[in-house]
Enzyme design. Structure first.
Site, mmCIF file in Angstrom:
data_model
loop_
_atom_site.group_PDB
_atom_site.id
_atom_site.type_symbol
_atom_site.label_atom_id
_atom_site.label_comp_id
_atom_site.label_asym_id
_atom_site.label_seq_id
_atom_site.Cartn_x
_atom_site.Cartn_y
_atom_site.Cartn_z
ATOM 1 N N GLY A 9 0.920 -1.249 0.049
ATOM 2 C CA GLY A 9 -0.168 -0.109 -0.072
ATOM 3 C C GLY A 9 0.886 1.322 -0.114
ATOM 4 O O GLY A 9 2.122 1.016 -0.260
ATOM 5 N N ALA A 10 0.145 2.546 0.130
ATOM 6 C CA ALA A 10 0.983 3.607 0.329
ATOM 7 C C ALA A 10 2.007 3.790 1.206
ATOM 8 O O ALA A 10 3.218 4.074 0.742
ATOM 9 C CB ALA A 10 0.014 4.880 0.295
ATOM 10 N N ASN A 96 -5.118 3.111 11.015
ATOM 11 C CA ASN A 96 -6.139 4.211 11.620
ATOM 12 C C ASN A 96 -6.861 3.333 12.685
ATOM 13 O O ASN A 96 -7.162 2.233 12.621
ATOM 14 C CB ASN A 96 -6.942 4.880 10.800
ATOM 15 C CG ASN A 96 -6.145 6.058 10.003
ATOM 16 O OD1 ASN A 96 -5.245 6.379 10.720
ATOM 17 N ND2 ASN A 96 -6.512 6.415 8.910
ATOM 18 N N LYS A 177 -6.149 10.745 18.369
ATOM 19 C CA LYS A 177 -6.231 10.625 16.744
ATOM 20 C C LYS A 177 -7.506 10.078 16.502
ATOM 21 O O LYS A 177 -8.197 10.448 15.543
ATOM 22 C CB LYS A 177 -4.963 9.774 16.403
ATOM 23 C CG LYS A 177 -4.885 9.416 14.858
ATOM 24 C CD LYS A 177 -3.755 8.782 14.237
ATOM 25 C CE LYS A 177 -3.928 8.844 12.703
ATOM 26 N NZ LYS A 177 -2.889 8.183 11.957
ATOM 27 N N ASN A 181 -10.278 11.428 13.913
ATOM 28 C CA ASN A 181 -10.756 10.591 12.928
ATOM 29 C C ASN A 181 -12.242 10.160 12.818
ATOM 30 O O ASN A 181 -12.860 9.859 11.773
ATOM 31 C CB ASN A 181 -9.836 9.405 12.694
ATOM 32 C CG ASN A 181 -8.515 9.217 12.288
ATOM 33 O OD1 ASN A 181 -8.270 10.498 11.678
ATOM 34 N ND2 ASN A 181 -7.762 8.363 12.716
ATOM 35 N N ASN A 185 -13.193 11.803 9.300
ATOM 36 C CA ASN A 185 -13.453 10.919 8.329
ATOM 37 C C ASN A 185 -14.811 10.366 7.775
ATOM 38 O O ASN A 185 -15.055 10.497 6.670
ATOM 39 C CB ASN A 185 -12.766 9.492 8.842
ATOM 40 C CG ASN A 185 -11.164 9.429 8.818
ATOM 41 O OD1 ASN A 185 -10.485 10.428 8.346
ATOM 42 N ND2 ASN A 185 -10.580 8.231 8.736
ATOM 43 N N SER A 246 -9.005 9.251 4.381
ATOM 44 C CA SER A 246 -8.855 8.015 3.866
ATOM 45 C C SER A 246 -10.312 7.382 3.561
ATOM 46 O O SER A 246 -10.479 6.744 2.593
ATOM 47 C CB SER A 246 -8.113 7.091 4.825
ATOM 48 O OG SER A 246 -8.401 7.332 6.004
ATOM 49 N N GLU A 258 -12.771 1.771 7.440
ATOM 50 C CA GLU A 258 -12.229 1.296 8.729
ATOM 51 C C GLU A 258 -13.408 1.879 9.771
ATOM 52 O O GLU A 258 -13.162 1.981 10.832
ATOM 53 C CB GLU A 258 -10.988 2.052 8.968
ATOM 54 C CG GLU A 258 -9.846 1.331 8.121
ATOM 55 C CD GLU A 258 -8.397 1.965 8.369
ATOM 56 O OE1 GLU A 258 -7.732 1.545 8.694
ATOM 57 O OE2 GLU A 258 -8.204 3.296 8.077
#
Length: 292
Positions: A9-10, A96, A177, A181, A185, A246, A258
């Site tokens: 992945g990235a 995440n 975090k 998120n 998100n 994301s 997620e």
């Protein structure tokens, strides 16, 4: 000690590029034995292309450092497949959300385990991987190995993830975090907007209600940092104004999100304490409906 990066992945590709640049001993464990070549564009510096060296589960020796820069929902399936080949490897989870720690500990009791929160940023388009921002990584041991191995792992990660910082207790940073998120998100995914658009007045009532529910839960769990929720969220929205989250990208491209490890984790923790988070439940259900 060899580094084994799970997936291309990235972030996995970013880590491979850093290993390549620094001359670290590493291998990449892909879905197939044949890996994609990487066309790498660092944040600063000249682009280059390279072929990361591959490894298969059968050829692991048992002393590797496995880094899993995967989606949260990919962690457990990946480790279930790898379980027959895991002996004394050290694991680092980079993703995440929260909730994978207990899943991994149940699957692999006693295996050395560390968690990481990273602000590294990369964009992957086919074989092209672009480093889109420089950010640090916070790390913490959940189940440390013997001291000599612990120091060896920390030295490796200090080089690979620089700048990074080790913490005795990573939980307050994980929750900081998670709280960000859990607002940015799903709201950006649901409304199909960039992060910065959440600063508009029309979203403030919903953001405040979501923050209040997170604050209630954090107080009940005695997690530090409740007073920082609103200013931290505002800071992240401003700093990432042009970015798409994301989860927004996952929804846009028809991928699984997620959400179960972000808002879903909050909801489950609240249920465990006999609390309810109606705003988060509504948002969770809305995102789940988009995935059907």
């Amino acid at each position: 000690m060899n580094i084994v990066i799970v997936g291309q992945g990235a972030i996995g590709s970013l880590l491979a590029a850093r290993c390549h640049t620094q001359g670290l001993n590493y291998r990449v464990l892909g879905r197939t034995p044949t890996l994609q070549p990487i066309d790498w564009q660092p944040y600063q510096g000249e682009p280059f292309s390279f072929n990361p060296p591959a490894i298969t589960p059968q050829t692991m020796r048992g002393d590797e450092l496995l880094i899993l820069p995967l989606k949260a929902y990919q962690i457990l399936p990946a480790l279930k497949l790898l379980k027959p080949y895991l002996k004394k490897q050290k694991l680092l989870l980079l993703h995440n959300g929260m909730g994978t720690q207990s899943e991994v500990e149940a699957l692999l009791p006693g295996l050395p385990l560390a968690l990481g929160i990273t602000r590294m940023a990369a964009l992957k388009q086919a074989n092209r991987v672009t480093e889109t921002g420089l950010g640090g990584t916070d790390l913490g041991w959940v189940n440390p190995p013997p001291k000599a191995d612990c120091l060896a792992v920390e030295d490796l990660l200090d080089a690979l993830l620089t700048p990074c910082q080790w913490h005795e207790d990573l939980k307050p940073l994980q929750w900081a975090k998670l709280a960000v998120n859990a607002v940015i998100n799903p709201l950006t995914a649901l409304h199909n907007i960039a992060n910065g658009q959440l600063a508009q007045p029309e979203y403030q009532g919903q953001i405040q209600a979501l923050n209040e529910e997170i604050a209630m839960l954090m107080r009940a769990l005695n997690i530090q940092g409740v007073q920082d929720l609103a200013p931290r969220l505002t800071q992240v929205i401003d700093a990432t104004a042009a970015n798409y989250s994301s989860m927004h990208q996952d929804v846009t491209h028809g991928r699984k999100t997620e959400i179960d490890y972000i808002n879903g984790y909050l909801i489950n923790e609240a249920k465990r304490l006999g609390l309810s988070l109606p705003c988060h439940v509504s948002l969770y259900q809305a995102i789940k409906a988009l995935q059907i």
